[in-house]
Design an enzyme around this catalytic site. Structure first.
Site, PDB file in Angstrom:
ATOM      1  CD  GLU A   1      76.742  23.066  45.855  1.00  0.00           C
ATOM      2  OE1 GLU A   1      76.857  22.146  46.671  1.00  0.00           O
ATOM      3  OE2 GLU A   1      76.303  22.909  44.704  1.00  0.00           O
TER       4      GLU A   1
ATOM      5  CE  LYS B   1      77.209  17.737  45.966  1.00  0.00           C
ATOM      6  NZ  LYS B   1      76.858  19.171  45.899  1.00  0.00           N
TER       7      LYS B   1
ATOM      8  CG  ASP C   1      80.893  11.563  62.398  1.00  0.00           C
ATOM      9  OD1 ASP C   1      81.075  11.773  61.182  1.00  0.00           O
ATOM     10  OD2 ASP C   1      81.561  10.754  63.058  1.00  0.00           O
TER      11      ASP C   1
ATOM     12  CG  HIS D   1      74.214  26.296  40.952  1.00  0.00           C
ATOM     13  ND1 HIS D   1      74.145  25.983  42.283  1.00  0.00           N
ATOM     14  CD2 HIS D   1      75.523  26.238  40.615  1.00  0.00           C
ATOM     15  CE1 HIS D   1      75.352  25.728  42.734  1.00  0.00           C
ATOM     16  NE2 HIS D   1      76.214  25.867  41.737  1.00  0.00           N
TER      17      HIS D   1
HETATM   18  P1  NAD Z   1      79.765  10.325  73.822  1.00  0.00           P
HETATM   19  O1  NAD Z   1      80.923   9.413  73.907  1.00  0.00           O
HETATM   20  O2  NAD Z   1      79.975  11.737  74.233  1.00  0.00           O
HETATM   21  O3  NAD Z   1      78.578   9.654  74.668  1.00  0.00           O
HETATM   22  C1  NAD Z   1      77.388  10.322  74.978  1.00  0.00           C
HETATM   23  C2  NAD Z   1      77.346  10.653  76.458  1.00  0.00           C
HETATM   24  O4  NAD Z   1      76.210  11.475  76.728  1.00  0.00           O
HETATM   25  C3  NAD Z   1      77.183   9.410  77.334  1.00  0.00           C
HETATM   26  O5  NAD Z   1      78.067   9.522  78.423  1.00  0.00           O
HETATM   27  C4  NAD Z   1      75.742   9.497  77.794  1.00  0.00           C
HETATM   28  O6  NAD Z   1      75.554   8.883  79.051  1.00  0.00           O
HETATM   29  C5  NAD Z   1      75.538  10.981  77.878  1.00  0.00           C
HETATM   30  N1  NAD Z   1      74.151  11.472  77.788  1.00  0.00           N
HETATM   31  C6  NAD Z   1      73.651  12.533  78.460  1.00  0.00           C
HETATM   32  N2  NAD Z   1      72.377  12.762  78.154  1.00  0.00           N
HETATM   33  C7  NAD Z   1      72.039  11.841  77.225  1.00  0.00           C
HETATM   34  C8  NAD Z   1      70.849  11.573  76.484  1.00  0.00           C
HETATM   35  N3  NAD Z   1      69.737  12.302  76.669  1.00  0.00           N
HETATM   36  N4  NAD Z   1      70.861  10.573  75.591  1.00  0.00           N
HETATM   37  C9  NAD Z   1      71.970   9.831  75.395  1.00  0.00           C
HETATM   38  N5  NAD Z   1      73.126  10.016  76.083  1.00  0.00           N
HETATM   39  C10 NAD Z   1      73.169  11.021  76.978  1.00  0.00           C
HETATM   40  O7  NAD Z   1      79.169  10.384  72.340  1.00  0.00           O
HETATM   41  P2  NAD Z   1      78.654   9.240  71.376  1.00  0.00           P
HETATM   42  O8  NAD Z   1      77.360   9.732  70.855  1.00  0.00           O
HETATM   43  O9  NAD Z   1      78.717   7.884  72.000  1.00  0.00           O
HETATM   44  O10 NAD Z   1      79.738   9.254  70.207  1.00  0.00           O
HETATM   45  C11 NAD Z   1      79.681  10.224  69.201  1.00  0.00           C
HETATM   46  C12 NAD Z   1      81.074  10.551  68.696  1.00  0.00           C
HETATM   47  O11 NAD Z   1      81.723   9.384  68.253  1.00  0.00           O
HETATM   48  C13 NAD Z   1      81.047  11.508  67.541  1.00  0.00           C
HETATM   49  O12 NAD Z   1      81.929  12.571  67.830  1.00  0.00           O
HETATM   50  C14 NAD Z   1      81.611  10.676  66.384  1.00  0.00           C
HETATM   51  O13 NAD Z   1      82.311  11.514  65.483  1.00  0.00           O
HETATM   52  C15 NAD Z   1      82.481   9.706  67.075  1.00  0.00           C
HETATM   53  N6  NAD Z   1      82.819   8.436  66.407  1.00  0.00           N
HETATM   54  C16 NAD Z   1      82.218   8.014  65.249  1.00  0.00           C
HETATM   55  C17 NAD Z   1      82.554   6.806  64.674  1.00  0.00           C
HETATM   56  C18 NAD Z   1      81.827   6.346  63.425  1.00  0.00           C
HETATM   57  O14 NAD Z   1      80.826   6.925  63.059  1.00  0.00           O
HETATM   58  N7  NAD Z   1      82.280   5.297  62.731  1.00  0.00           N
HETATM   59  C19 NAD Z   1      83.517   6.005  65.276  1.00  0.00           C
HETATM   60  C20 NAD Z   1      84.103   6.433  66.464  1.00  0.00           C
HETATM   61  C21 NAD Z   1      83.751   7.644  67.031  1.00  0.00           C
END
Ligand code: NAD
Length: 427
Positions: free
Chosen positions: A81, A264, A280, A378
């Site tokens: 946009e 928005k 996300d 805009h």
């Molecule tokens: P992930 O599963 O990749 O977990 C993060 C990993 O990074 C872990 O293994 C952790 O140990 C590691 N890590 C390394 N350095 C770190 C640091 N400094 N701090 C924290 N962790 C560190 O990712 P996630 O964040 O658990 O999940 C995010 C994903 O889940 C997104 O892609 C999202 O779209 C998706 N998701 C979202 C929903 C929702 O929002 N309802 C539902 C399911 C999945």
């Protein structure tokens, strides 16, 4: 970085902007390849989601001028946009005269839910008693996270009732678990933990196992931003503009129809940075709107008031479930370049940046609404899209844009007619 104030940035070519932005943060010019339209290799895209047929390009802009917590920042924004990037850069330029934006945020605590339906009598009390045991079960599930200082931050038991007129009433017990996810958004880590605990929770409560997943109403992970402006930054009529912005806020507070549009506008900025940094944005959106309605009426996520000294004070408060690791963040080369350009130090730093951008975006929209109206500025920006849509190429584009601005008519039929006469006169 040296300074995010890069005068005339908007007048440069995309290649020159890349160079100037990278130089401002001391990154080598070669990093610019990350913004090429084919930067995400097809085989990598194929591994990211299902049934891939290609990649989808969107404009990646950079908003300049932002001063946040006394630090200069460049803001990468991915959005289709027009006016969104310009609004942030313009408002950041005005705000830096008054010291810029400040922001703060909570720890990265996400909420997981373990639901039990139809629980046995006394289930909630038994579950509350069992919390220390359940907490002990969580230790070691996410070792890497714990080593980084994250991990479980407590639990809470809630009793929830489904009571919709015309349908049978249902009782449920819901265990909330709080996990400090540090630099990760944390959805997967939360879900893993919720699934691990569920069998024990069902055994304690004696009900039927329900859902085990995070809540996107991340109200323990709230980011806040603030700006305080001398109204003279808005020009001679500055005091009236400040009053107009405060009045626009009161309209949004009072009326959900207005609040939806108000929010928005905030999300125009927040989502654009979230996409640019591989986050996300649906999760952020869901959290934002649920938070906006947390007290029963949907309200604005920002507030604007004129203080006793006549200064305009804007504040934003919203959940900010973002990460700098995890998900697709490490996989996407453009995301890595954008994080480097914004010099993002971690999830908390990114949350504060998003909050400041949301507030700046809202300020831009309200200023326009309170003054010339949203359409003039805009539509001037939108004119380029209309010109492209009408088939203009090369130097026809700026000529057609000028012609559209001159007649204040931004429809494609008008643009097509103007383009035809431009071509006719050029022959
Ligand atoms: P992930 O599963 O990749 O977990 C993060 C990993 O990074 C872990 O293994 C952790 O140990 C590691 N890590 C390394 N350095 C770190 C640091 N400094 N701090 C924290 N962790 C560190 O990712 P996630 O964040 O658990 O999940 C995010 C994903 O889940 C997104 O892609 C999202 O779209 C998706 N998701 C979202 C929903 C929702 O929002 N309802 C539902 C399911 C999945």
């Amino acid at each position: 970085m040296s300074s995010s104030r890069i005068p005339g940035f908007y007048k440069l070519s995309p290649a020159a902007r890349r160079e100037a932005a990278l130089a401002a943060v001391g990154l080598p010019a070669q990093r610019g390849v990350a913004w090429a339209s084919d930067a995400l290799p097809l085989e990598r895209a194929d591994a990211m989601i299902e049934n891939v047929v290609g990649t989808f390009a969107l404009p990646n802009g950079v908003a300049v001028n932002l001063l946040l917590n006394g630090r200069d920042r460049l803001v990468p924004m991915v959005v289709e946009e027009p006016s969104v990037v310009a609004a942030v850069a313009n408002m950041a330029r005005l705000a830096r005269e008054s010291g810029g934006f400040t922001a703060a945020c909570d720890e990265s605590v996400m909420i997981g839910q373990v639901q039990v339906s139809d629980p046995a009598p006394g289930a909630a009390a038994r579950l509350r008693e069992a919390v220390p045991r359940l907490e002990a079960m969580c230790v070691g599930v996410h070792r890497e996270l714990e080593a980084l200082g994250g991990g479980l931050r407590g639990m809470e038991v809630r009793e929830v009732v489904y009571d919709e007129p015309g349908y049978p009433r249902e009782e449920m017990v819901v265990l909330h678990l709080f996990l400090d996810c540090r630099d990760a958004m944390g959805a997967n880590m939360i879900n893993t933990l919720a699934e691990r605990l569920a069998p024990e929770v069902v055994a304690i409560t004696g009900g039927k196992q329900g859902l085990r997943i995070l809540s996107n109403l991340a109200d323990r992970r709230v980011a806040r931003a603030r700006v305080r402006l001398d109204p003279s930054v808005f020009g001679d009529e500055g005091a009236a503009v400040a009053q107009g912005i405060a009045a626009a806020y009161r309209f949004a507070y009072a009326d959900p129809y207005r609040a939806a549009t108000h929010n928005k506008g905030i999300m125009n900025g927040v989502d654009a940075v979230a996409i640019a940094t591989g986050n996300d944005w649906r999760a952020i959106e869901a959290g934002a709107h649920a938070y906006a309605a947390r007290n029963g009426q949907y309200r604005p996520l920002t507030a604007w008031r004129v203080d006793a000294e006549g200064f305009l004070v804007g504040t934003l408060e919203m959940p900010m479930q973002v990460g700098t690791v995890g998900g697709a963040i490490r996989v996407h080369p453009t995301v890595q370049a954008n994080l480097a350009l914004a010099e993002v130090a971690g999830a908390a730093d990114l949350a504060m940046l998003l909050a400041a951008v949301g507030l700046a975006q809202n300020m831009g929209a309200l200023r326009a609404l309170a003054t010339e109206g949203i359409q003039e500025g805009h539509m001037r920006m939108h004119a380029r899209t209309v010109a492209l849509g009408a088939g203009a190429v090369g130097d026809e584009i700026p000529r057609l844009v000028n012609a559209l601005v001159a007649c204040h008519d931004y429809t494609v039929p008008r643009a097509s007619a103007l383009l035809a006469s431009l071509r006719e006169s050029g022959r």
